[in-house]
Design a protein around this motif. Sequence first.
Motif, PDB file in Angstrom:
ATOM      1  N   PRO A   1       0.834  -1.201   0.000  1.00  8.21           N
ATOM      2  CA  PRO A   1       0.000   0.000   0.000  1.00  8.21           C
ATOM      3  C   PRO A   1       0.869   1.252   0.000  1.00  8.21           C
ATOM      4  O   PRO A   1       2.103   1.175   0.055  1.00  8.21           O
ATOM      5  CB  PRO A   1      -0.782  -0.125   1.306  1.00  8.21           C
ATOM      6  CG  PRO A   1       0.098  -0.933   2.198  1.00  8.21           C
ATOM      7  CD  PRO A   1       0.853  -1.877   1.299  1.00  8.21           C
ATOM      8  N   HIS A   2       0.214   2.400  -0.027  1.00  7.76           N
ATOM      9  CA  HIS A   2       0.945   3.675   0.008  1.00  7.76           C
ATOM     10  C   HIS A   2       1.822   3.784   1.235  1.00  7.76           C
ATOM     11  O   HIS A   2       2.962   4.229   1.174  1.00  7.76           O
ATOM     12  CB  HIS A   2      -0.054   4.839  -0.016  1.00  7.76           C
ATOM     13  CG  HIS A   2       0.568   6.158   0.297  1.00  7.76           C
ATOM     14  ND1 HIS A   2       0.741   6.601   1.600  1.00  7.76           N
ATOM     15  CD2 HIS A   2       1.085   7.109  -0.498  1.00  7.76           C
ATOM     16  CE1 HIS A   2       1.337   7.778   1.572  1.00  7.76           C
ATOM     17  NE2 HIS A   2       1.549   8.112   0.316  1.00  7.76           N
ATOM     18  N   SER A   3       1.289   3.390   2.395  1.00 10.61           N
ATOM     19  CA  SER A   3       2.019   3.496   3.657  1.00 10.61           C
ATOM     20  C   SER A   3       2.207   2.113   4.252  1.00 10.61           C
ATOM     21  O   SER A   3       1.422   1.203   3.997  1.00 10.61           O
ATOM     22  CB  SER A   3       1.253   4.373   4.649  1.00 10.61           C
ATOM     23  OG  SER A   3       1.021   5.658   4.110  1.00 10.61           O
ATOM     24  N   VAL A   4       3.249   1.977   5.050  1.00  7.66           N
ATOM     25  CA  VAL A   4       3.439   0.767   5.842  1.00  7.66           C
ATOM     26  C   VAL A   4       3.477   1.199   7.305  1.00  7.66           C
ATOM     27  O   VAL A   4       3.070   2.309   7.632  1.00  7.66           O
ATOM     28  CB  VAL A   4       4.709   0.011   5.428  1.00  7.66           C
ATOM     29  CG1 VAL A   4       4.546  -0.537   4.010  1.00  7.66           C
ATOM     30  CG2 VAL A   4       5.936   0.890   5.497  1.00  7.66           C
ATOM     31  N   ILE A   5       3.934   0.340   8.216  1.00 11.47           N
ATOM     32  CA  ILE A   5       3.949   0.684   9.636  1.00 11.47           C
ATOM     33  C   ILE A   5       4.474   2.105   9.813  1.00 11.47           C
ATOM     34  O   ILE A   5       5.552   2.439   9.356  1.00 11.47           O
ATOM     35  CB  ILE A   5       4.832  -0.276  10.435  1.00 11.47           C
ATOM     36  CG1 ILE A   5       4.123  -1.617  10.625  1.00 11.47           C
ATOM     37  CG2 ILE A   5       5.149   0.288  11.812  1.00 11.47           C
ATOM     38  CD1 ILE A   5       4.926  -2.595  11.432  1.00 11.47           C
ATOM     39  N   GLY A   6       3.705   2.936  10.498  1.00 14.68           N
ATOM     40  CA  GLY A   6       4.055   4.342  10.640  1.00 14.68           C
ATOM     41  C   GLY A   6       4.900   4.626  11.860  1.00 14.68           C
ATOM     42  O   GLY A   6       5.053   3.797  12.748  1.00 14.68           O
ATOM     43  N   SER A   7       5.428   5.825  11.898  1.00 10.32           N
ATOM     44  CA  SER A   7       6.320   6.208  12.990  1.00 10.32           C
ATOM     45  C   SER A   7       5.584   6.342  14.304  1.00 10.32           C
ATOM     46  O   SER A   7       6.152   6.190  15.367  1.00 10.32           O
ATOM     47  CB  SER A   7       6.998   7.523  12.649  1.00 10.32           C
ATOM     48  OG  SER A   7       6.045   8.541  12.474  1.00 10.32           O
ATOM     49  N   SER A   8       4.324   6.667  14.242  1.00  7.77           N
ATOM     50  CA  SER A   8       3.602   6.891  15.493  1.00  7.77           C
ATOM     51  C   SER A   8       2.217   6.296  15.461  1.00  7.77           C
ATOM     52  O   SER A   8       1.447   6.472  16.382  1.00  7.77           O
ATOM     53  CB  SER A   8       3.512   8.394  15.764  1.00  7.77           C
ATOM     54  OG  SER A   8       2.995   9.047  14.635  1.00  7.77           O
ATOM     55  N   CYS A   9       1.882   5.606  14.407  1.00  6.63           N
ATOM     56  CA  CYS A   9       0.514   5.132  14.232  1.00  6.63           C
ATOM     57  C   CYS A   9       0.475   3.641  13.938  1.00  6.63           C
ATOM     58  O   CYS A   9      -0.156   3.213  12.984  1.00  6.63           O
ATOM     59  CB  CYS A   9      -0.186   5.902  13.121  1.00  6.63           C
ATOM     60  SG  CYS A   9      -0.380   7.643  13.501  1.00  6.63           S
ATOM     61  N   ILE A  10       1.206   2.857  14.693  1.00  9.63           N
ATOM     62  CA  ILE A  10       1.152   1.412  14.531  1.00  9.63           C
ATOM     63  C   ILE A  10      -0.276   0.958  14.816  1.00  9.63           C
ATOM     64  O   ILE A  10      -0.839   1.237  15.868  1.00  9.63           O
ATOM     65  CB  ILE A  10       2.148   0.721  15.473  1.00  9.63           C
ATOM     66  CG1 ILE A  10       3.572   1.081  15.044  1.00  9.63           C
ATOM     67  CG2 ILE A  10       1.954  -0.771  15.470  1.00  9.63           C
ATOM     68  CD1 ILE A  10       4.639   0.615  15.998  1.00  9.63           C
ATOM     69  N   GLY A  11      -0.896   0.260  13.858  1.00  8.34           N
ATOM     70  CA  GLY A  11      -2.287  -0.133  14.000  1.00  8.34           C
ATOM     71  C   GLY A  11      -3.245   0.828  13.334  1.00  8.34           C
ATOM     72  O   GLY A  11      -4.455   0.681  13.444  1.00  8.34           O
ATOM     73  N   ALA A  12      -2.733   1.832  12.617  1.00  9.02           N
ATOM     74  CA  ALA A  12      -3.573   2.879  12.040  1.00  9.02           C
ATOM     75  C   ALA A  12      -4.440   2.346  10.905  1.00  9.02           C
ATOM     76  O   ALA A  12      -4.152   1.332  10.278  1.00  9.02           O
ATOM     77  CB  ALA A  12      -2.694   4.018  11.530  1.00  9.02           C
ATOM     78  N   SER A  13      -5.509   3.102  10.623  1.00 12.98           N
ATOM     79  CA  SER A  13      -6.416   2.754   9.535  1.00 12.98           C
ATOM     80  C   SER A  13      -5.999   3.462   8.256  1.00 12.98           C
ATOM     81  O   SER A  13      -5.357   4.514   8.278  1.00 12.98           O
ATOM     82  CB  SER A  13      -7.852   3.151   9.888  1.00 12.98           C
ATOM     83  OG  SER A  13      -7.980   4.560   9.882  1.00 12.98           O
ATOM     84  N   VAL A  14      -6.408   2.899   7.124  1.00 10.66           N
ATOM     85  CA  VAL A  14      -6.105   3.490   5.832  1.00 10.66           C
ATOM     86  C   VAL A  14      -6.859   4.813   5.670  1.00 10.66           C
ATOM     87  O   VAL A  14      -6.281   5.827   5.271  1.00 10.66           O
ATOM     88  CB  VAL A  14      -6.476   2.519   4.694  1.00 10.66           C
ATOM     89  CG1 VAL A  14      -6.234   3.170   3.334  1.00 10.66           C
ATOM     90  CG2 VAL A  14      -5.692   1.227   4.823  1.00 10.66           C
ATOM     91  N   LEU A  15      -8.158   4.823   5.986  1.00  9.36           N
ATOM     92  CA  LEU A  15      -8.952   6.028   5.806  1.00  9.36           C
ATOM     93  C   LEU A  15      -8.538   7.139   6.759  1.00  9.36           C
ATOM     94  O   LEU A  15      -8.647   8.320   6.421  1.00  9.36           O
ATOM     95  CB  LEU A  15     -10.446   5.725   5.976  1.00  9.36           C
ATOM     96  CG  LEU A  15     -11.186   5.499   4.643  1.00  9.36           C
ATOM     97  CD1 LEU A  15     -10.719   4.216   3.984  1.00  9.36           C
ATOM     98  CD2 LEU A  15     -12.688   5.491   4.843  1.00  9.36           C
ATOM     99  N   GLY A  16      -8.052   6.764   7.951  1.00 10.17           N
ATOM    100  CA  GLY A  16      -7.548   7.788   8.856  1.00 10.17           C
ATOM    101  C   GLY A  16      -6.381   8.535   8.239  1.00 10.17           C
ATOM    102  O   GLY A  16      -6.277   9.762   8.356  1.00 10.17           O
ATOM    103  N   GLY A  17      -5.504   7.792   7.553  1.00  8.92           N
ATOM    104  CA  GLY A  17      -4.374   8.420   6.883  1.00  8.92           C
ATOM    105  C   GLY A  17      -4.810   9.350   5.771  1.00  8.92           C
ATOM    106  O   GLY A  17      -4.299  10.464   5.636  1.00  8.92           O
ATOM    107  N   ILE A  18      -5.779   8.921   4.974  1.00  6.89           N
ATOM    108  CA  ILE A  18      -6.281   9.757   3.884  1.00  6.89           C
ATOM    109  C   ILE A  18      -6.962  11.006   4.443  1.00  6.89           C
ATOM    110  O   ILE A  18      -6.732  12.122   3.974  1.00  6.89           O
ATOM    111  CB  ILE A  18      -7.266   8.960   3.003  1.00  6.89           C
ATOM    112  CG1 ILE A  18      -6.529   7.854   2.233  1.00  6.89           C
ATOM    113  CG2 ILE A  18      -8.019   9.890   2.053  1.00  6.89           C
ATOM    114  CD1 ILE A  18      -5.556   8.354   1.195  1.00  6.89           C
ATOM    115  N   SER A  19      -7.800  10.836   5.451  1.00  7.96           N
ATOM    116  CA  SER A  19      -8.552  11.959   6.006  1.00  7.96           C
ATOM    117  C   SER A  19      -7.638  13.020   6.595  1.00  7.96           C
ATOM    118  O   SER A  19      -7.997  14.204   6.629  1.00  7.96           O
ATOM    119  CB  SER A  19      -9.524  11.468   7.085  1.00  7.96           C
ATOM    120  OG  SER A  19     -10.500  10.614   6.522  1.00  7.96           O
ATOM    121  N   ASN A  20      -6.472  12.606   7.058  1.00 14.70           N
ATOM    122  CA  ASN A  20      -5.583  13.527   7.756  1.00 14.70           C
ATOM    123  C   ASN A  20      -4.292  13.818   7.005  1.00 14.70           C
ATOM    124  O   ASN A  20      -3.369  14.389   7.573  1.00 14.70           O
ATOM    125  CB  ASN A  20      -5.266  12.973   9.146  1.00 14.70           C
ATOM    126  CG  ASN A  20      -6.499  12.927  10.022  1.00 14.70           C
ATOM    127  OD1 ASN A  20      -7.155  13.932  10.223  1.00 14.70           O
ATOM    128  ND2 ASN A  20      -6.822  11.750  10.532  1.00 14.70           N
TER     129      ASN A  20
END
Length: 573
Positions: free
Chosen positions: A139-158
């Motif tokens: 996907p566009h993103s993989v494990i994030g620096s501060s958002c392990i467990g994050a949602s895909v739509l949360g990333g898009i929305s923000n």
Amino acid sequence: MTAPAQTPANQSLLGRLKDIAGHSHVLTSEAETYRFRHGFRFGAGKVLAVVQPGTLVELWRVAQACVDAGKIIIMQAANTGLTGGSTPDGNDYDREIVLISTLRLTGAHMIGGGKQVVCLPGATLYELENMLGAIGREPHSVIGSSCIGASVLGGISNNSGGALVQRGPAYTEMAVFGQVGEDGKLQLVNHLGIQLGNDPEAILNKLQAGTFSDADIDWDAGRGHDNNYITHVRDIDADTPARFNADPARWHEAAGCAGKLVVFAVRLDTFPAAKDPAVFYIGSNSTDELEDLRRHMLTGFEELPISGEYIHRDAFNIAEKYGKDTFAVIRKFGTKFLPKMFAMKSRFDIFAKQFGFLPENLSDRIMQALSVFIPNQLPSRMLEYRDKFEHHLMLKTSATLAGPMKAYLEQFFSKATGEFFECTPDEGSRAFLHRFAAAGAAVRYRAVHHREAEDIVALDVALRRNDRNWFERLPKEIEDKIIVKLYYGHFLCHVMHQDYVIKKGYNAMAVEHSMLPGLDQRGARYPAEHNVGHLYQAPDVMLAHYRELDPCNCMNPGIGLATKKKNWVAESV
């Protein structure tokens, strides 16, 4: 006076929500709603209910019921944000809040042989990585620096950024969303580029089931990622940051909506997974050396590195001690276990609150005490570099770039003061996981050192692309109010995460505000990738964007320190 939840109108609404989502998925008690209405790091407030719809049609009906009843809606996915943007902010709203959790709405559909995906509201990065990994894509993103467990739509929305330098902030021009217009009515908008019919519920049923064919898909409907970023980030002499949250160029309907829309699905590009990537671990005591490396890596090769992650020695040490259990859990069970772990942790803390003699954050203190029995997780070569160098850079490249990059590093460090080594696959995996564990370490530190620590200030800062003086030096009057500073970030993009544990007795918000003029003088923009939430003042252009998306101010009001009142009425009125 009758409690709000007991008014006839509210009882009628709660009954309707239970009919739609099921009694067990409409939560109203303080204990049941606690983990949803408290942010990961910041933000808390009361809600009338937390609703967990199980289908897209249920989500549509729940949103309609709330809009018809004149309630505020706060959309929430994984609740991993750092600025309180998906939780209530205090209890000074002029209407009651229904928080809609989308965690049950998991799922994604691959289209075009997996070159694109359609993600539902509860789809997580872990879920998507797993699905695409089976066909050799990411996907566009993989494990994030501060958002392990994050949602895909949360990333898009923000407009979240992430570590992958070639891909830029999360972005799409294709989505299905519900929007409340000036008439106060909820309308469904299909800009997904897929023919799904005209009736809202039929559209959502078809979308959830994935019962559409290639013939239904418009392959020219819009961009599924920011394909200009790779050129943008290479412009190392530009006097502006590469990416920041308030950049209008990366807003488009669902992208950057910050909860001002009810997003049902987004359509995104996927990318070929790098086979056999190489990881180089770099240590230096010179910020100039690292900046010279950064500038050459962005301009001196035909291919960009996959990622370049920075961590300061102090953050390294704090993460080693206070992030060790998270590190070990991910290595043993993977990121899929983390949401369950956080949920269990939250339930334990809620239970402990019933006993006044038990301390706050008891789960963190217990977990930290138990972590001393976990073996050391870090490779010896990393620990040796920790002792020798203040600044650390983890560089990941494709297999094709590995040879040229190694040759360049050998030549560079033949004259420079720092050093590097090429990681084994295990060392590389541990190095990046340690870097990512740093983000949660400040929270654990505060919980354990509650007698000395007042709170945390968490900044994510986008520095100018041409800024050579990227490492922060604080004035003494601010430095004296801080126990420990954690600096880490996405170095090639010049995005820094800066966490400060504030000494007891000092107001953390006041300390943060005292830091901002210094960032302004440096030409930095903030936040870089975590949305303004309820911590930052949104600029006028961003507030205008929010008003256009949500003219009634009934969706997530108050973000960007804007008015929380209906129809954007000024707070003083």
